[in-house]
Design an enzyme around this catalytic site. Structure first.
Site, PDB file in Angstrom:
ATOM      1  N   GLY A  34      34.196 -64.299  -1.826  1.00 31.78           N
ATOM      2  CA  GLY A  34      35.311 -63.441  -1.418  1.00 31.78           C
ATOM      3  C   GLY A  34      35.650 -63.660   0.036  1.00 31.78           C
ATOM      4  N   ASN A  35      36.461 -62.775   0.580  1.00 32.71           N
ATOM      5  CA  ASN A  35      36.825 -62.881   1.999  1.00 32.71           C
ATOM      6  C   ASN A  35      37.013 -61.478   2.573  1.00 32.71           C
ATOM      7  OD1 ASN A  35      39.733 -62.096   1.720  1.00 32.71           O
ATOM      8  ND2 ASN A  35      39.782 -63.951   0.467  1.00 32.71           N
ATOM      9  N   ARG A  36      37.358 -61.401   3.853  1.00 36.61           N
ATOM     10  CA  ARG A  36      37.361 -60.114   4.560  1.00 36.61           C
ATOM     11  C   ARG A  36      38.630 -59.288   4.353  1.00 36.61           C
ATOM     12  NH1 ARG A  36      33.076 -60.201   7.996  1.00 36.61           N
ATOM     13  NH2 ARG A  36      32.405 -62.250   8.714  1.00 36.61           N
ATOM     14  N   SER A  37      39.549 -59.746   3.542  1.00 34.64           N
ATOM     15  CA  SER A  37      40.785 -58.986   3.362  1.00 34.64           C
ATOM     16  C   SER A  37      40.492 -57.610   2.765  1.00 34.64           C
ATOM     17  CB  SER A  37      41.727 -59.760   2.434  1.00 34.64           C
ATOM     18  OG  SER A  37      42.811 -58.938   2.087  1.00 34.64           O
ATOM     19  N   ALA A 101      45.055 -62.503   0.448  1.00 32.64           N
ATOM     20  CA  ALA A 101      44.245 -63.617   0.952  1.00 32.64           C
ATOM     21  C   ALA A 101      43.606 -64.247  -0.289  1.00 32.64           C
ATOM     22  CB  ALA A 101      43.189 -63.100   1.920  1.00 32.64           C
TER      23      ALA A 101
END
Ligand code: CTP
Length: 225
Positions: A34-37, A101
């Site tokens: 995943g990512n920080r969005s 994102a």
């Protein structure tokens, strides 16, 4: 540019599709890439478009905002699911705002069972996810839709964003410099530059994402006229 609230006659009654959050690409039943969005910018864009009279389909990989009139939420997890949901929602849409994102990579294989510890190292083979904006263009699913992309950059911010505008055939690109503290991904504030196909450049000063979202939607409305 006016930042006052209230329906915008150009966008009033239109269907706007907004994407939000960071997609999650599964590794096994309990893990993902995943990512920080946080989904905040997309949620605020959806709210801003509704304030200005649009009906909104929010395709989100983050926690959904509370229900409100004019908002339809489609929850997704992966880039592939987001692609399918956006394609379906675009059928009668006038505007697409791709604030999500989207993960650029996914594991080639998704393990059926939870991966166990044991070895000293674990190697995951990653393959590219679908580039949703490019795929929608290739499928002709965005014909007649005003397409707004986002660009999260850390260097050569304006040049890289212009390159994305061209490569992805966008009508507008909203760029933020994610190397700056306190704005952008995961933060409550944002500071963005909106670049048009015609080369116009409008900077929206640092402000809470709700204020930035209102300004972005008003710029979009002004381009629809
Ligand atoms: N995007 C997309 N599909 C992807 C990746 C990104 O549709 N698989 C969209 C994003 O929602 C955003 C725009 O493309 O509106 C630019 O996303 P960004 O991550 O900044 O660019 P990438 O194309 O992924 O390029 P890079 O990561 O190399 O900067």
């Amino acid at each position: 540019m006016s930042l006052s609230a209230g329906p915008d006659p150009t966008i009033n009654g239109l269907h706007v599709v907004v994407t939000a959050g960071g997609t999650r690409e599964p590794i096994d039943p309990v893990r993902f890439i995943g990512n920080r969005s946080s989904g905040k910018m997309g949620n605020e864009l959806a709210a801003a478009a509704i304030r200005q009279g649009a009906t909104v389909t929010l395709v989100t990989a983050a926690a959904a905002p509370s229900q409100q009139p004019g908002l339809r939420v489609v929850a997704v997890e992966t880039a592939a699911e987001m692609h399918a949901a956006v394609r379906a929602a675009l059928a009668d849409a006038r505007v697409l705002i791709m604030a999500a994102a989207v993960a650029d990579w996914r594991p080639r294989e998704v393990a059926q069972n939870k991966l166990k510890k044991g070895a000293d190292t674990l190697t995951l083979e990653l393959v590219p996810t679908v580039d949703i904006l490019r795929a929608l263009r290739a499928e002709d699913a965005a014909a007649g839709v005003f397409v707004v992309g986002f660009a999260a950059e850390t260097e050569h911010v304006i040049d890289n964003a212009r390159a994305k505008l061209d490569a992805k055939h966008l009508d507008l690109v909203v760029v933020n410099d994610v190397s700056q503290e306190g704005i952008g991904m995961g933060a409550d504030d944002n500071e963005v530059t909106v670049i048009g196909r015609d080369g116009t450049l409008e900077t929206i000063a640092r402000a809470p994402k709700s204020v930035v979202a209102d300004a972005i939607v008003r710029i979009i409305a002004s381009r629809l006229r």
